[in-house]
Design a protein around this motif. Structure first.
Motif, short mmCIF file in Angstrom:
data_model
loop_
_atom_site.label_atom_id
_atom_site.label_comp_id
_atom_site.label_asym_id
_atom_site.label_seq_id
_atom_site.Cartn_x
_atom_site.Cartn_y
_atom_site.Cartn_z
N ARG A 238 0.85 -1.19 0.00
CA ARG A 238 0.00 0.00 0.00
C ARG A 238 0.88 1.24 0.00
O ARG A 238 1.55 1.51 0.99
CB ARG A 238 -0.92 0.02 1.24
N GLY A 239 0.88 1.94 -1.11
CA GLY A 239 1.68 3.15 -1.20
C GLY A 239 3.16 2.91 -0.97
O GLY A 239 3.83 3.74 -0.33
N GLY A 240 3.65 1.77 -1.43
CA GLY A 240 5.05 1.44 -1.27
C GLY A 240 5.40 0.90 0.10
O GLY A 240 6.57 0.68 0.40
N GLU A 241 4.38 0.66 0.92
CA GLU A 241 4.60 0.14 2.27
C GLU A 241 3.93 -1.22 2.41
O GLU A 241 2.85 -1.45 1.87
CB GLU A 241 4.00 1.11 3.30
N ARG A 242 4.58 -2.13 3.11
CA ARG A 242 4.02 -3.46 3.32
C ARG A 242 3.04 -3.44 4.49
O ARG A 242 3.35 -2.94 5.57
CB ARG A 242 5.13 -4.46 3.60
N TRP A 243 1.84 -3.98 4.23
CA TRP A 243 0.79 -4.05 5.24
C TRP A 243 0.45 -5.50 5.54
O TRP A 243 0.46 -6.35 4.63
CB TRP A 243 -0.48 -3.34 4.76
N LEU A 244 0.16 -5.79 6.79
CA LEU A 244 -0.35 -7.09 7.19
C LEU A 244 -1.86 -6.99 7.22
O LEU A 244 -2.42 -6.13 7.91
CB LEU A 244 0.19 -7.47 8.57
N MET A 245 -2.54 -7.87 6.47
CA MET A 245 -3.96 -7.74 6.23
C MET A 245 -4.72 -9.01 6.59
O MET A 245 -4.15 -10.11 6.64
CB MET A 245 -4.21 -7.43 4.74
N ILE A 246 -6.03 -8.85 6.80
CA ILE A 246 -6.96 -9.99 6.90
C ILE A 246 -8.09 -9.74 5.91
O ILE A 246 -8.31 -8.61 5.47
CB ILE A 246 -7.52 -10.15 8.33
N PRO A 247 -8.83 -10.78 5.52
CA PRO A 247 -9.92 -10.59 4.55
C PRO A 247 -11.01 -9.67 5.10
O PRO A 247 -11.24 -9.58 6.31
CB PRO A 247 -10.47 -12.01 4.35
N ASP A 248 -11.68 -8.99 4.21
CA ASP A 248 -12.80 -8.13 4.56
C ASP A 248 -14.07 -8.98 4.67
O ASP A 248 -14.10 -10.13 4.25
CB ASP A 248 -12.98 -7.04 3.50
N GLY A 249 -15.11 -8.42 5.25
CA GLY A 249 -16.41 -9.08 5.29
C GLY A 249 -16.60 -10.08 6.40
O GLY A 249 -17.56 -10.86 6.38
N LEU A 250 -15.71 -10.09 7.42
CA LEU A 250 -15.81 -11.06 8.50
C LEU A 250 -16.11 -10.39 9.85
O LEU A 250 -15.89 -10.98 10.90
CB LEU A 250 -14.53 -11.88 8.59
#
Length: 265
Positions: A238-250
């Protein structure tokens, strides 16, 4: 977590089933429900020094008890074994009795805890105290399985349980944990922001979700209406930065944060 950390065929071999329980009690002052949190000893390899919810690994005795109860409980074996583990770990770690039908008071709970620490088998404790397991009292909330770690992969099922007024004593087990306290979800998040406690990525996401509600009834209604799909965190640029993510909708209001600030355990 990085997709190149571990080969997919090794996920199951490295996975340890576990269970975590979010225990609610009413706030005597009339505020948002309070949750029981435990601070793990700093020496532990996984989440050392972090504040988490009570819980632990599903062991062989939990599986054996679940195997006997499956025909009457109406749950699949893995789910039921995790609920057994959640009940056992809660009694071991905190001295609280949840998910049980039978006569319980503070003195009885203390006796049961001492016996459980000796025999390490919840089935024997149930028999000795004339209790029966009530797995339906644990409400499924989430399932986290970070498959791309290189070691210590936990497939953890989260459940909700209610103590009502919560006028009960708790006592830290002094082995894995060093402190226990009650706080609302928002209070716990505030403590983390102030640097007074350390919370890892899954705990932060779950506290943010729990903070949307003020009572066990509201939270459990939300949980029952939200699918419990397995959550496996992943990396995203995201914008050249690494993000740790989880799925949406939960059901989670926040689905990621920069990797640099994420506490991964």
């Amino acid at each position: 977590m990085e997709t190149h950390d571990i080969e997919p065929e090794n996920w199951l071999a490295k996975t340890t089933p576990a269970a975590t329980i979010v225990i609610f009690r009413r706030d005597w002052a009339g505020g948002a429900a309070q949750l029981l949190l435990v601070e793990r000893n700093a020496s532990l390899k996984f989440a050392g020094g972090a504040t988490v919810f009570p819980g632990g690994k599903v062991d062989a005795a939990d599986r054996a008890l679940a195997e006997r109860l499956v025909p009457t409980a109406g749950l699949d074996h893995e789910d039921l074994a995790a609920r057994v583990a959640a009940v056992r770990e809660t009694l071991e770690e905190t001295g609280l009795v949840v998910g049980i039908e039978g006569v319980v008071d503070g003195a009885i709970a203390a006796q049961a805890r001492r016996m459980l620490l000796e025999v390490e088998d919840l089935a024997l404790v149930l028999e000795a105290f004339g209790w029966s397991l009530a797995p339906e009292r644990l409400v499924p909330f989430a399932r986290w399985w970070p498959k791309h770690r290189t070691e210590r992969i936990f497939d953890t099922r989260f459940y909700l349980a209610d103590l009502g007024t919560g006028a009960v004593d708790i006592e830290v087990d002094a082995t894995e944990n060093r402190h226990m306290f009650w706080a609302s979800a928002q209070e716990a998040l505030d403590l983390a922001e102030q640097g007074k406690i350390k919370i890892i990525f899954p705990t932060r996401r779950n506290l943010e979700r729990l903070a949307l509600f003020t009572s066990f009834e509201e939270t459990s209604a939300h949980a029952l209406a939200t699918p419990v799909d397995t959550i496996s965190p992943f990396m995203e640029e995201r914008g050249g930065e690494r993000w740790l993510m989880i799925p949406d909708g939960l059901g989670y209001p926040v689905v990621g944060e920069p990797l640099e600030s994420a506490q991964r355990g």
